[in-house]
Design a protein around this motif. Structure first.
Motif, PDB file in Angstrom:
ATOM      1  N   LYS A 260       0.576  64.640  99.769  1.00 44.00           N
ATOM      2  CA  LYS A 260       0.442  63.225 100.193  1.00 44.00           C
ATOM      3  C   LYS A 260      -0.744  62.394  99.798  1.00 44.00           C
ATOM      4  CE  LYS A 260       1.372  64.409 104.572  1.00 44.00           C
ATOM      5  NZ  LYS A 260       1.258  65.765 104.497  1.00 44.00           N
ATOM      6  N   SER A 261      -1.663  63.040 100.256  1.00 48.01           N
ATOM      7  CA  SER A 261      -3.320  62.356 100.122  1.00 48.01           C
ATOM      8  C   SER A 261      -3.517  62.386  98.586  1.00 48.01           C
ATOM      9  CB  SER A 261      -4.384  63.166 100.756  1.00 48.01           C
ATOM     10  OG  SER A 261      -3.993  63.226 102.134  1.00 48.01           O
ATOM     11  N   SER A 262      -3.260  63.281  97.624  1.00 49.13           N
ATOM     12  CA  SER A 262      -3.374  63.541  96.421  1.00 49.13           C
ATOM     13  C   SER A 262      -2.615  62.236  95.768  1.00 49.13           C
ATOM     14  CB  SER A 262      -2.937  64.639  95.548  1.00 49.13           C
ATOM     15  OG  SER A 262      -3.595  65.732  96.215  1.00 49.13           O
ATOM     16  N   SER A 273      -8.634  59.638 100.432  1.00 50.92           N
ATOM     17  CA  SER A 273      -8.331  60.662 101.405  1.00 50.92           C
ATOM     18  C   SER A 273      -8.927  61.764 101.053  1.00 50.92           C
ATOM     19  CB  SER A 273      -6.745  60.531 101.500  1.00 50.92           C
ATOM     20  OG  SER A 273      -6.333  59.641 102.623  1.00 50.92           O
ATOM     21  N   ILE A 274      -9.232  62.792 101.829  1.00 52.95           N
ATOM     22  CA  ILE A 274      -9.707  64.005 101.768  1.00 52.95           C
ATOM     23  C   ILE A 274      -8.664  64.856 101.196  1.00 52.95           C
ATOM     24  CG2 ILE A 274     -10.677  66.274 102.705  1.00 52.95           C
ATOM     25  CD1 ILE A 274     -12.026  64.284 104.637  1.00 52.95           C
ATOM     26  N   VAL A 275      -8.665  65.520 100.176  1.00 53.01           N
ATOM     27  CA  VAL A 275      -7.703  66.439  99.721  1.00 53.01           C
ATOM     28  C   VAL A 275      -8.099  67.850  99.741  1.00 53.01           C
ATOM     29  CG1 VAL A 275      -6.641  67.288  97.722  1.00 53.01           C
ATOM     30  CG2 VAL A 275      -6.713  64.840  98.277  1.00 53.01           C
ATOM     31  N   THR A 281      -4.907  68.964 106.588  1.00 53.00           N
ATOM     32  CA  THR A 281      -6.374  68.268 106.321  1.00 53.00           C
ATOM     33  C   THR A 281      -6.576  66.699 106.979  1.00 53.00           C
ATOM     34  OG1 THR A 281      -6.493  69.340 104.214  1.00 53.00           O
ATOM     35  CG2 THR A 281      -7.917  67.463 104.328  1.00 53.00           C
ATOM     36  N   THR A 282      -5.551  65.961 106.504  1.00 53.83           N
ATOM     37  CA  THR A 282      -5.321  64.413 107.019  1.00 53.83           C
ATOM     38  C   THR A 282      -5.116  64.532 108.457  1.00 53.83           C
ATOM     39  OG1 THR A 282      -4.597  63.830 104.703  1.00 53.83           O
ATOM     40  CG2 THR A 282      -4.429  62.141 106.583  1.00 53.83           C
ATOM     41  N   ARG A 283      -5.783  63.858 109.448  1.00 59.66           N
ATOM     42  CA  ARG A 283      -5.355  64.051 110.649  1.00 59.66           C
ATOM     43  C   ARG A 283      -5.234  62.467 111.278  1.00 59.66           C
ATOM     44  NH1 ARG A 283      -7.288  68.453 113.948  1.00 59.66           N
ATOM     45  NH2 ARG A 283      -6.912  70.214 112.204  1.00 59.66           N
ATOM     46  N   GLN A 305       0.128  53.911 103.498  1.00 61.24           N
ATOM     47  CA  GLN A 305      -0.610  54.456 104.581  1.00 61.24           C
ATOM     48  C   GLN A 305      -0.080  56.063 104.145  1.00 61.24           C
ATOM     49  OE1 GLN A 305       0.658  53.210 108.437  1.00 61.24           O
ATOM     50  NE2 GLN A 305       0.894  51.328 107.803  1.00 61.24           N
ATOM     51  N   ASP A 306      -1.335  56.634 104.197  1.00 63.31           N
ATOM     52  CA  ASP A 306      -1.440  58.139 104.144  1.00 63.31           C
ATOM     53  C   ASP A 306      -1.260  58.607 105.552  1.00 63.31           C
ATOM     54  OD1 ASP A 306      -1.516  60.712 103.230  1.00 63.31           O
ATOM     55  OD2 ASP A 306      -3.665  60.611 102.967  1.00 63.31           O
ATOM     56  N   THR A 307      -0.612  59.821 105.611  1.00 63.71           N
ATOM     57  CA  THR A 307      -0.478  60.115 107.167  1.00 63.71           C
ATOM     58  C   THR A 307      -0.551  61.779 107.229  1.00 63.71           C
ATOM     59  OG1 THR A 307       1.990  60.718 106.971  1.00 63.71           O
ATOM     60  CG2 THR A 307       1.211  58.503 107.600  1.00 63.71           C
TER      61      THR A 307
HETATM   62 MG   LIG Z   1      -3.650  64.679 103.403  1.00 69.14          MG
END
Ligand SMILES: [Mg+2]
Ligand SMILES: Nc1nc2c(ncn2[C@@H]2O[C@H](COP(=O)(O)OP(=O)(O)OP(=O)(O)O)[C@@H](O)[C@H]2O)c(=O)[nH]1
Length: 503
Positions: A260-262, A273-275, A281-283, A305-307
C-alpha cells in the motif's frame, strides 16, 4: 518598523513614516486610497506590481514618466526608467501598462509594472509608491473595487478568487462559468420570480374575496413549488461541488505488507510513507492531497490516504491503527484495495480481511456503485502458475465482483497509469457535472440556499396570502448573499478578506 527607519533617516522621512502609519491605521475596503500589491512573487525574472486609484498619470510622472500624453498609448506595454522620487536614483528599467479608468479591472486607473524580479528593485518601488501616498492593498481589495465600481458582481469576484485557487480542470471550468455570469443569471432569474410571487401574494390579499384565479394562493404556491424544486437541485449539487473544490477522498486499504505505502509513494512521486519488509509498518493514516490528470486531459484533486494493514492485531497501537483504517474506508469516496498475489499468507488471510472491512462498510454496496478498485501489486515479480491463479483467488474466495481489477508494479510503475485513469474517470463521474450545470461550491452559499428553501417550504404550506408573501420575502432575503444583493459592510469585508492580496 517606525523606530528602525527613524534611526537612519532624516526628519522629513520621519514625517513620511507618520503619514504611512496614519494611512495604514485607516486602511479599509471603503477608503479611496491609492493601493498597490504584488501580483506575482518576488524572485522570478519578472515581478508584476499593480497600482489602482484615481488619476494615476501624476503618479507615473513622479516616477520619471515624461512622454507626452498625446502620443502615449494606454493599454500597451511601455518602457520606463523608473526614478525614485525619494532618492532621485534609478529604481529599474522596466515596462508598464496603464489602464485608464473606467476601462480597467477595478474601474479606476490601474498601472501594472513589470519589474526585474529582485527584492531590491521591488522594495525600492514600494518605498517610492508609499512616498507618493499609496498603501498596500488589503486582501481582495482590487476585486472589491471592481465590485464597487460595477465591473464585477460579487459572485464573479468570488469566481476570480476560485479561479486563482483552482486545483483541477473541473474547478477551473466552474470558476470560469461563474465569471461569465451563468450562475448569476440563473439565480437572478429565481430571485426575480420570487419577487413577483411576493408581490402577487401581497396583491392577492386585496383580491382574496374576489376569487381572481391569476393571484389565487394555490396558483401562486404551484409556481413557488417549481422554484423550490430548482433550489433543491442546486442544494443537492453541493456534495459534488465539494468533490470538485476540496477533492475526492481515496483510501488505500489492504492486508499488511501488500504494498500500500509503496503504491501511495509512487503515485505521490515522493518517499512519503515508510516502506519496509516488516508487516505492520504503517500505523497511522497518512494523508496527502494531489491533482491527477487522466489520459482524457481532465484532472481531479484527490485526498489520498495510506492506511495501516488490516488484520486481527494484538498489539495495542496496531489495533488503533486498524480501527483508523476502517474509519478511513467509511469516510472515503473511493477505495483502492491493494493485494499481493505473490504472498501465500495474504491469500490465506484475504477472507478475514474482507470480513473485517465488511464489518465497517457495506462493501458489496460500494462495489456495486463502482467505488472499489482491486489492485494486484508486485507485477514485476515473476509469478509461477499457481501464484498467477492466486489473483483470481482473491475474487473467487469472497465472491466480490470488483468492477476494476488492475495489476501494477510500484517498482517499475507498470499499470499505475491505468489505475490513475480509472480513478480520474470514476471521480469525474462522481462529480457528475454536465457542461454549464450550475453547481454550489461554497459553504456560505449552501447555507443561504438551505435557509431560502426552509422559508419557501413554509410558504408552500401556509393557508393565508399574507403569510405566503412574508415567507417568500424572507426567502428572498436569505438568497441575498448568493446573488450579491444588499450585503451589509461587515459581510462584504469578510468576503473579500478571504481573497489573496493583489487580487
Ligand atoms: Mg504501509
Ligand atoms: N518487487 C516489488 N516489491 C514491492 C512492490 N510494492 C511493495 N513492495 C515491497 O513489499 C514490501 C511491503 O511494502 P509496503 O509498501 O511497506 O507495504 P504496506 O502494504 O504499506 O505494508 P504495511 O504498512 O506493513 O501494512 C516492501 O519490502 C516493498 O519494497 C512492488 O510493486 N514490487
Amino acid at each position: 518598523m517606525r523606530s528602525q527607519v527613524s534611526r537612519n533617516s532624516s526628519t522629513s522621512i520621519e514625517s513620511l513614516i507618520d503619514r504611512w502609519w496614519k494611512l495604514s491605521q485607516r486602511s479599509s475596503y471603503f477608503s479611496n486610497d491609492r493601493i498597490y500589491a504584488l501580483a506575482s512573487p518576488v524572485g522570478g525574472a519578472i515581478c508584476v506590481l499593480r497600482v489602482s486609484g484615481d488619476e494615476l498619470i501624476p503618479l507615473l510622472k513622479s516616477l520619471g514618466f515624461s512622454a507626452s500624453l498625446e502620443t502615449f498609448n494606454p493599454k500597451t506595454l511601455c518602457r520606463l526608467k523608473i526614478i525614485s522620487p525619494v532618492t532621485q536614483l534609478p529604481i529599474d528599467d522596466a515596462m508598464f501598462s496603464y489602464f485608464q479608468g473606467p476601462k480597467s479591472y477595478t474601474g479606476e486607473d490601474v498601472i501594472e509594472f513589470f519589474l526585474h524580479g529582485s527584492s531590491a528593485v521591488v522594495s525600492e518601488l514600494i518605498e517610492a509608491l508609499r512616498y507618493l501616498g499609496c498603501r498596500q492593498a488589503l486582501a481582495g481589495e482590487f476585486s472589491f473595487r471592481a465590485v464597487r465600481n460595477g465591473k464585477l458582481t460579487i459572485t464573479q469576484a468570488q469566481a476570480v478568487a476560485e479561479l486563482i485557487s483552482a486545483k483541477n480542470t473541473e474547478a477551473v471550468s466552474v470558476a470560469i462559468e461563474k465569471l461569465e455570469g451563468t450562475q448569476q443569471a440563473f439565480l437572478v432569474e429565481i430571485a426575480e420570480e420570487l419577487r413577483n410571487l411576493a408581490a402577487f401574494g401581497e396583491l392577492s390579499i386585496d383580491f382574496s374575496d374576489q376569487d381572481v384565479e391569476e393571484v389565487s394562493l394555490p396558483r401562486l404556491q404551484k409556481r413557488l413549488e417549481a422554484l423550490l424544486r430548482k433550489l433543491e437541485r442546486l442544494q443537492g449539487s453541493f456534495s459534488r461541488g465539494q468533490l470538485i473544490q476540496d477533492g475526492v477522498k481515496l483510501a488505500i486499504l489492504g492486508l499488511p505488507n501488500a504494498g500500500k505505502s509503496s503504491f501511495f509513494n509512487y503515485i505521490l512521486g515522493e518517499d512519503r510513507s515508510i516502506v519496509s519488509t516488516q508487516a505492520g509498518t504503517t500505523r497511522d493514516v497518512i494523508r496527502e492531497t494531489l491533482t491527477l490528470k487522466g489520459s482524457l486531459g481532465k484532472s481531479v484533486t484527490l485526498r489520498i490516504q495510506d492506511t495501516a494493514g488490516v488484520r486481527g492485531a494484538t498489539d495495542e497501537v496496531e489495533k488503533i491503527g486498524v480501527a483508523r483504517s476502517i474509519k478511513a474506508a467509511i469516510e472515503a469516496d473511493l477505495l483502492l484495495i491493494v493485494t499481493d498475489p505473490t504472498d501465500e499468507e495474504s491469500r490465506r488471510e484475504w477472507p478475514n480481511f474482507i470480513q473485517a472491512l465488511s464489518a465497517g462498510i457495506n462493501l458489496q454496496g460500494r462495489v456495486a456503485e463502482g467505488r472499489v478498485f482491486l489492485v494486484h501489486t508486485k507485477k514485476d515479480l515473476q509469478l509461477n502458475e499457481s501464484e498467477s491463479t492466486a489473483r483470481n483467488l482473491f475474487i473467487d474466495q469472497t465472491r466480490v465482483s470488483f468492477s476494476k481489477v488492475i495489476e501494477v508494479s510500484s517498482l517499475s510503475g507498470e499499470g499505475v497509469s491505468q489505475v490513475v485513469d480509472s480513478v480520474v474517470l470514476r471521480s469525474l463521474e462522481l462529480m457528475g457535472r454536465e457542461q454549464g450545470e450550475i453547481i454550489l461550491t461554497r459553504l456560505d452559499h449552501l447555507q443561504a440556499v438551505s435557509e431560502t428553501i426552509s422559508h419557501l417550504s413554509r410558504g408552500l404550506k401556509t393557508r393565508t396570502e399574507d403569510l405566503f408573501a412574508a415567507d417568500v420575502r424572507q426567502g428572498l432575503v436569505s438568497l441575498g448573499p448568493v446573488i450579491g444583493d444588499t450585503l451589509p459592510d461587515d459581510i462584504l469585508g469578510k468576503i473579500f478578506s478571504e481573497f489573496c492580496i493583489g487580487k
